[in-house]
Design a protein around this motif. Structure first.
Motif, mmCIF file in Angstrom:
data_model
loop_
_atom_site.group_PDB
_atom_site.id
_atom_site.type_symbol
_atom_site.label_atom_id
_atom_site.label_comp_id
_atom_site.label_asym_id
_atom_site.label_seq_id
_atom_site.Cartn_x
_atom_site.Cartn_y
_atom_site.Cartn_z
ATOM 1 N N THR A 1 -9.726 4.994 -1.681
ATOM 2 C CA THR A 1 -9.983 6.432 -1.808
ATOM 3 C C THR A 1 -9.377 7.190 -0.638
ATOM 4 O O THR A 1 -8.793 8.267 -0.811
ATOM 5 N N LEU A 2 -9.498 6.614 0.541
ATOM 6 C CA LEU A 2 -9.076 7.310 1.756
ATOM 7 C C LEU A 2 -7.559 7.369 1.905
ATOM 8 O O LEU A 2 -7.011 8.396 2.322
ATOM 9 N N LEU A 3 -6.861 6.300 1.563
ATOM 10 C CA LEU A 3 -5.411 6.282 1.773
ATOM 11 C C LEU A 3 -4.678 7.363 0.979
ATOM 12 O O LEU A 3 -3.823 8.067 1.546
ATOM 13 N N PRO A 4 -4.967 7.561 -0.311
ATOM 14 C CA PRO A 4 -4.295 8.665 -1.014
ATOM 15 C C PRO A 4 -4.607 10.032 -0.414
ATOM 16 O O PRO A 4 -3.746 10.921 -0.412
ATOM 17 N N LEU A 5 -5.824 10.212 0.113
ATOM 18 C CA LEU A 5 -6.170 11.490 0.745
ATOM 19 C C LEU A 5 -5.379 11.685 2.033
ATOM 20 O O LEU A 5 -4.857 12.777 2.292
ATOM 21 N N LEU A 6 -5.268 10.640 2.843
ATOM 22 C CA LEU A 6 -4.466 10.732 4.066
ATOM 23 C C LEU A 6 -3.014 11.042 3.727
ATOM 24 O O LEU A 6 -2.339 11.799 4.438
ATOM 25 N N THR A 7 -2.546 10.469 2.627
ATOM 26 C CA THR A 7 -1.175 10.724 2.180
ATOM 27 C C THR A 7 -1.016 12.166 1.732
ATOM 28 O O THR A 7 -0.032 12.837 2.068
ATOM 29 N N LEU A 8 -1.983 12.660 0.982
ATOM 30 C CA LEU A 8 -1.930 14.045 0.514
ATOM 31 C C LEU A 8 -1.943 15.021 1.691
ATOM 32 O O LEU A 8 -1.275 16.059 1.661
ATOM 33 N N LYS B 1 -1.734 12.349 -5.575
ATOM 34 C CA LYS B 1 -2.348 13.322 -6.478
ATOM 35 C C LYS B 1 -3.705 12.853 -6.993
ATOM 36 O O LYS B 1 -4.509 13.661 -7.464
ATOM 37 N N SER B 2 -3.973 11.563 -6.897
ATOM 38 C CA SER B 2 -5.282 11.062 -7.323
ATOM 39 C C SER B 2 -6.401 11.604 -6.446
ATOM 40 O O SER B 2 -7.579 11.529 -6.810
ATOM 41 N N SER B 3 -6.040 12.160 -5.273
ATOM 42 C CA SER B 3 -7.044 12.708 -4.359
ATOM 43 C C SER B 3 -7.152 14.225 -4.434
ATOM 44 O O SER B 3 -7.831 14.831 -3.600
ATOM 45 N N CYS B 4 -6.515 14.845 -5.417
ATOM 46 C CA CYS B 4 -6.540 16.312 -5.496
ATOM 47 C C CYS B 4 -7.959 16.857 -5.654
ATOM 48 O O CYS B 4 -8.312 17.863 -5.033
ATOM 49 N N ILE B 5 -8.774 16.204 -6.478
ATOM 50 C CA ILE B 5 -10.144 16.691 -6.684
ATOM 51 C C ILE B 5 -10.935 16.596 -5.384
ATOM 52 O O ILE B 5 -11.656 17.532 -5.005
ATOM 53 N N LEU B 6 -10.801 15.474 -4.687
ATOM 54 C CA LEU B 6 -11.477 15.301 -3.403
ATOM 55 C C LEU B 6 -10.957 16.311 -2.384
ATOM 56 O O LEU B 6 -11.737 16.893 -1.612
ATOM 57 N N PHE B 7 -9.657 16.538 -2.381
ATOM 58 C CA PHE B 7 -9.027 17.507 -1.480
ATOM 59 C C PHE B 7 -9.591 18.909 -1.707
ATOM 60 O O PHE B 7 -9.968 19.608 -0.764
ATOM 61 N N HIS B 8 -9.685 19.323 -2.972
ATOM 62 C CA HIS B 8 -10.203 20.655 -3.287
ATOM 63 C C HIS B 8 -11.689 20.765 -2.951
ATOM 64 O O HIS B 8 -12.147 21.818 -2.471
ATOM 65 N N ASP B 9 -12.429 19.706 -3.184
ATOM 66 C CA ASP B 9 -13.851 19.715 -2.841
ATOM 67 C C ASP B 9 -14.037 19.871 -1.334
ATOM 68 O O ASP B 9 -14.905 20.621 -0.873
ATOM 69 N N LEU B 10 -13.204 19.184 -0.587
ATOM 70 C CA LEU B 10 -13.271 19.247 0.874
ATOM 71 C C LEU B 10 -13.052 20.677 1.367
ATOM 72 O O LEU B 10 -13.839 21.207 2.165
ATOM 73 N N PHE B 11 -12.002 21.320 0.872
ATOM 74 C CA PHE B 11 -11.701 22.675 1.338
ATOM 75 C C PHE B 11 -12.673 23.703 0.757
ATOM 76 O O PHE B 11 -12.905 24.748 1.371
ATOM 77 N N SER B 12 -13.237 23.410 -0.392
ATOM 78 C CA SER B 12 -14.257 24.303 -0.943
ATOM 79 C C SER B 12 -15.475 24.343 -0.025
ATOM 80 O O SER B 12 -16.046 25.416 0.238
ATOM 81 N N GLU C 1 0.821 -1.209 0.000
ATOM 82 C CA GLU C 1 0.000 0.000 0.000
ATOM 83 C C GLU C 1 0.858 1.263 0.000
ATOM 84 O O GLU C 1 0.477 2.279 -0.584
ATOM 85 N N PHE C 2 2.016 1.201 0.643
ATOM 86 C CA PHE C 2 2.922 2.351 0.689
ATOM 87 C C PHE C 2 3.350 2.756 -0.716
ATOM 88 O O PHE C 2 3.355 3.945 -1.060
ATOM 89 N N TRP C 3 3.684 1.766 -1.535
ATOM 90 C CA TRP C 3 4.177 2.063 -2.880
ATOM 91 C C TRP C 3 3.058 2.208 -3.902
ATOM 92 O O TRP C 3 3.234 2.866 -4.928
ATOM 93 N N LYS C 4 1.912 1.629 -3.618
ATOM 94 C CA LYS C 4 0.805 1.678 -4.579
ATOM 95 C C LYS C 4 -0.102 2.881 -4.370
ATOM 96 O O LYS C 4 -0.570 3.499 -5.339
ATOM 97 N N ARG C 5 -0.357 3.253 -3.099
ATOM 98 C CA ARG C 5 -1.302 4.340 -2.817
ATOM 99 C C ARG C 5 -0.787 5.338 -1.785
ATOM 100 O O ARG C 5 -1.466 6.312 -1.492
ATOM 101 N N GLY C 6 0.390 5.086 -1.228
ATOM 102 C CA GLY C 6 0.907 5.940 -0.172
ATOM 103 C C GLY C 6 2.078 6.791 -0.617
ATOM 104 O O GLY C 6 2.125 7.295 -1.742
ATOM 105 N N TYR C 7 3.073 6.912 0.272
ATOM 106 C CA TYR C 7 4.176 7.843 0.054
ATOM 107 C C TYR C 7 5.258 7.330 -0.892
ATOM 108 O O TYR C 7 6.211 8.053 -1.182
#
Length: 212
Positions: A121-128, A82-93, A69-75
Protein backbone atom coordinates in the motif's frame (compact mmCIF):
# COMPACT_ATOMS: atom_id res chain seq x y z
CA UNK A 1 16.48 -13.06 -13.55
CA UNK A 2 18.60 -13.18 -16.68
CA UNK A 3 21.14 -10.46 -15.90
CA UNK A 4 24.84 -11.38 -15.80
CA UNK A 5 25.16 -10.43 -12.13
CA UNK A 6 22.34 -12.77 -11.13
CA UNK A 7 23.79 -15.60 -13.19
CA UNK A 8 27.11 -15.09 -11.43
CA UNK A 9 25.43 -15.33 -8.01
CA UNK A 10 23.87 -18.64 -9.04
CA UNK A 11 27.20 -19.92 -10.32
CA UNK A 12 28.94 -18.99 -7.06
CA UNK A 13 26.31 -20.88 -5.08
CA UNK A 14 26.83 -23.90 -7.31
CA UNK A 15 30.59 -23.65 -6.77
CA UNK A 16 30.14 -23.51 -3.00
CA UNK A 17 27.84 -26.54 -3.06
CA UNK A 18 29.98 -28.30 -5.68
CA UNK A 19 27.07 -29.02 -7.97
CA UNK A 20 26.57 -28.31 -11.70
CA UNK A 21 25.51 -24.78 -12.58
CA UNK A 22 22.34 -26.03 -14.24
CA UNK A 23 20.96 -27.27 -10.91
CA UNK A 24 20.79 -23.80 -9.32
CA UNK A 25 17.82 -21.78 -10.53
CA UNK A 26 16.84 -18.18 -9.85
CA UNK A 27 13.88 -19.26 -7.70
CA UNK A 28 16.14 -21.46 -5.57
CA UNK A 29 18.63 -18.62 -5.17
CA UNK A 30 15.90 -16.21 -4.13
CA UNK A 31 14.40 -18.69 -1.66
CA UNK A 32 17.79 -19.29 -0.04
CA UNK A 33 18.48 -15.57 0.22
CA UNK A 34 15.14 -14.81 1.86
CA UNK A 35 15.56 -17.72 4.27
CA UNK A 36 18.84 -16.12 5.31
CA UNK A 37 17.39 -12.60 5.47
CA UNK A 38 14.27 -13.48 7.46
CA UNK A 39 16.12 -15.55 10.04
CA UNK A 40 18.65 -12.77 10.50
CA UNK A 41 16.04 -9.98 10.69
CA UNK A 42 13.56 -11.76 12.95
CA UNK A 43 15.74 -14.00 15.12
CA UNK A 44 19.18 -12.36 14.73
CA UNK A 45 20.45 -15.75 13.56
CA UNK A 46 23.21 -16.11 10.99
CA UNK A 47 21.69 -19.22 9.46
CA UNK A 48 23.48 -21.76 7.24
CA UNK A 49 21.62 -20.26 4.28
CA UNK A 50 23.69 -17.10 4.68
CA UNK A 51 26.87 -19.07 4.01
CA UNK A 52 25.79 -19.35 0.38
CA UNK A 53 26.18 -15.59 -0.16
CA UNK A 54 28.84 -12.94 0.24
CA UNK A 55 28.32 -9.17 0.45
CA UNK A 56 28.45 -8.67 -3.31
CA UNK A 57 25.84 -11.39 -3.78
CA UNK A 58 23.58 -9.70 -1.22
CA UNK A 59 23.78 -6.42 -3.13
CA UNK A 60 22.74 -8.19 -6.33
CA UNK A 61 19.84 -9.90 -4.55
CA UNK A 62 18.77 -6.57 -3.06
CA UNK A 63 18.81 -5.03 -6.53
CA UNK A 64 16.74 -7.92 -7.89
CA UNK A 65 14.12 -7.22 -5.22
CA UNK A 66 14.18 -3.49 -5.98
CA UNK A 67 13.87 -4.24 -9.68
CA UNK A 68 10.74 -6.32 -9.11
CA UNK A 69 9.12 -3.68 -6.90
CA UNK A 70 10.11 -0.88 -9.29
CA UNK A 71 8.18 -2.45 -12.16
CA UNK A 72 5.37 -3.96 -10.11
CA UNK A 73 4.50 -1.12 -7.69
CA UNK A 74 6.93 1.72 -8.40
CA UNK A 75 7.94 3.97 -11.27
CA UNK A 76 8.19 1.22 -13.89
CA UNK A 77 4.62 1.76 -15.10
CA UNK A 78 2.55 4.91 -14.65
CA UNK A 79 -0.52 2.93 -13.64
CA UNK A 80 1.27 1.48 -10.58
CA UNK A 81 0.99 4.66 -8.53
CA UNK A 82 -2.59 5.30 -9.64
CA UNK A 83 -3.74 2.51 -7.32
CA UNK A 84 -3.10 4.98 -4.48
CA UNK A 85 -5.23 7.82 -5.88
CA UNK A 86 -8.10 7.18 -3.45
CA UNK A 87 -5.71 7.11 -0.49
CA UNK A 88 -3.96 10.23 -1.83
CA UNK A 89 -7.25 12.15 -2.09
CA UNK A 90 -8.36 10.99 1.35
CA UNK A 91 -5.07 12.19 2.80
CA UNK A 92 -5.38 15.68 1.34
CA UNK A 93 -9.08 15.85 2.18
CA UNK A 94 -8.21 15.39 5.85
CA UNK A 95 -5.39 17.94 5.61
CA UNK A 96 -7.72 20.44 3.93
CA UNK A 97 -10.28 20.01 6.69
CA UNK A 98 -7.66 20.67 9.37
CA UNK A 99 -6.24 23.64 7.42
CA UNK A 100 -9.68 25.23 7.02
CA UNK A 101 -10.43 24.80 10.72
CA UNK A 102 -7.12 26.43 11.65
CA UNK A 103 -7.71 29.36 9.30
CA UNK A 104 -11.20 29.94 10.68
CA UNK A 105 -9.94 29.90 14.27
CA UNK A 106 -11.71 26.67 15.16
CA UNK A 107 -10.28 23.81 17.14
CA UNK A 108 -9.04 21.01 14.89
CA UNK A 109 -11.59 18.21 15.23
CA UNK A 110 -9.33 15.46 13.91
CA UNK A 111 -5.84 16.12 15.24
CA UNK A 112 -4.46 12.68 14.34
CA UNK A 113 -5.47 10.14 11.73
CA UNK A 114 -3.85 6.70 11.71
CA UNK A 115 -4.27 4.42 8.71
CA UNK A 116 -2.68 0.97 8.71
CA UNK A 117 -1.69 -1.01 5.64
CA UNK A 118 1.13 -2.98 4.08
CA UNK A 119 4.27 -2.19 2.11
CA UNK A 120 2.23 -2.93 -1.00
CA UNK A 121 0.00 0.00 0.00
CA UNK A 122 2.77 2.39 0.95
CA UNK A 123 5.06 1.97 -2.05
CA UNK A 124 2.52 3.11 -4.68
CA UNK A 125 1.70 6.13 -2.49
CA UNK A 126 5.38 7.06 -2.16
CA UNK A 127 5.62 6.71 -5.93
CA UNK A 128 2.58 8.91 -6.50
CA UNK A 129 4.12 11.54 -4.21
CA UNK A 130 7.35 11.39 -6.21
CA UNK A 131 9.70 10.24 -3.47
CA UNK A 132 12.92 8.35 -4.31
CA UNK A 133 12.67 8.78 -8.06
CA UNK A 134 15.89 8.25 -9.99
CA UNK A 135 16.74 9.82 -13.33
CA UNK A 136 17.24 6.38 -14.88
CA UNK A 137 14.87 3.43 -14.70
CA UNK A 138 16.03 0.23 -13.02
CA UNK A 139 16.59 -2.61 -15.50
CA UNK A 140 18.27 -6.00 -15.50
CA UNK A 141 21.15 -4.58 -17.54
CA UNK A 142 22.15 -1.44 -15.61
CA UNK A 143 22.99 -2.82 -12.16
CA UNK A 144 26.51 -1.34 -12.27
CA UNK A 145 25.22 2.22 -12.72
CA UNK A 146 22.55 1.97 -10.01
CA UNK A 147 24.72 1.52 -6.92
CA UNK A 148 23.79 5.02 -5.70
CA UNK A 149 20.09 4.76 -6.57
CA UNK A 150 17.44 6.42 -4.43
CA UNK A 151 14.88 3.68 -5.07
CA UNK A 152 16.07 1.20 -2.45
CA UNK A 153 13.19 -0.66 -0.83
CA UNK A 154 15.28 -1.92 2.09
CA UNK A 155 15.55 1.73 3.19
CA UNK A 156 12.09 2.84 2.09
CA UNK A 157 10.08 -0.10 3.38
CA UNK A 158 11.69 -1.79 6.39
CA UNK A 159 9.61 -3.62 8.97
CA UNK A 160 7.03 -1.23 10.48
CA UNK A 161 7.56 1.29 7.67
CA UNK A 162 5.51 4.44 8.16
CA UNK A 163 4.75 7.72 6.43
CA UNK A 164 3.76 10.72 8.55
CA UNK A 165 2.52 14.07 7.25
CA UNK A 166 2.56 16.80 9.90
CA UNK A 167 0.63 20.04 9.34
CA UNK A 168 2.17 22.92 11.30
CA UNK A 169 0.39 26.15 12.19
CA UNK A 170 3.19 28.72 12.25
CA UNK A 171 0.80 31.63 12.79
CA UNK A 172 -0.54 34.25 10.43
CA UNK A 173 -2.03 31.68 8.04
CA UNK A 174 1.44 30.21 7.65
CA UNK A 175 0.61 26.50 7.35
CA UNK A 176 3.45 24.14 6.55
CA UNK A 177 3.56 20.44 5.79
CA UNK A 178 6.41 18.16 6.81
CA UNK A 179 6.69 14.61 5.45
CA UNK A 180 8.56 12.00 7.47
CA UNK A 181 9.31 8.49 6.29
CA UNK A 182 10.24 6.02 9.00
CA UNK A 183 10.57 8.93 11.45
CA UNK A 184 13.08 10.74 9.23
CA UNK A 185 12.32 13.98 7.32
CA UNK A 186 12.14 13.70 3.55
CA UNK A 187 11.67 16.44 0.96
CA UNK A 188 8.84 16.69 -1.55
CA UNK A 189 10.22 16.13 -5.03
CA UNK A 190 10.13 19.33 -7.07
CA UNK A 191 9.94 21.67 -4.08
CA UNK A 192 13.34 23.23 -3.52
CA UNK A 193 14.83 25.94 -1.35
CA UNK A 194 15.46 26.33 2.35
CA UNK A 195 11.94 25.17 3.23
CA UNK A 196 11.95 22.07 1.00
CA UNK A 197 11.55 19.73 3.96
CA UNK A 198 8.68 21.81 5.38
CA UNK A 199 7.10 23.82 2.55
CA UNK A 200 3.95 25.91 2.66
CA UNK A 201 0.91 23.68 2.55
CA UNK A 202 -0.49 25.72 -0.33
CA UNK A 203 2.73 25.17 -2.31
CA UNK A 204 2.41 21.42 -1.77
CA UNK A 205 -1.17 21.47 -3.05
CA UNK A 206 -0.10 23.52 -6.06
CA UNK A 207 2.68 21.02 -6.74
CA UNK A 208 0.17 18.16 -6.84
CA UNK A 209 -2.67 20.12 -8.47
CA UNK A 210 -2.94 17.73 -11.44
CA UNK A 211 -3.55 14.83 -9.06
CA UNK A 212 -5.94 16.74 -6.82
Amino acid sequence: KQGPEMRRVQEKIADRLRVPYCLITHDMTEAAFYACAYEFAINAVNSPWCQLFDEDDAKVMEYASDLREFWKRGYGHDINSKSSCILFHDLFSRLDKAANEIKSGQQVTEAVTVQVGHAETLLPLLTLLGFFKDSEALTSTNYATQTERSFRTSHMLPYAANLVLVLYDCGGSDLRLQPLLNEKPVAFSGLTGQQASMPLYQDVKEHYRELL
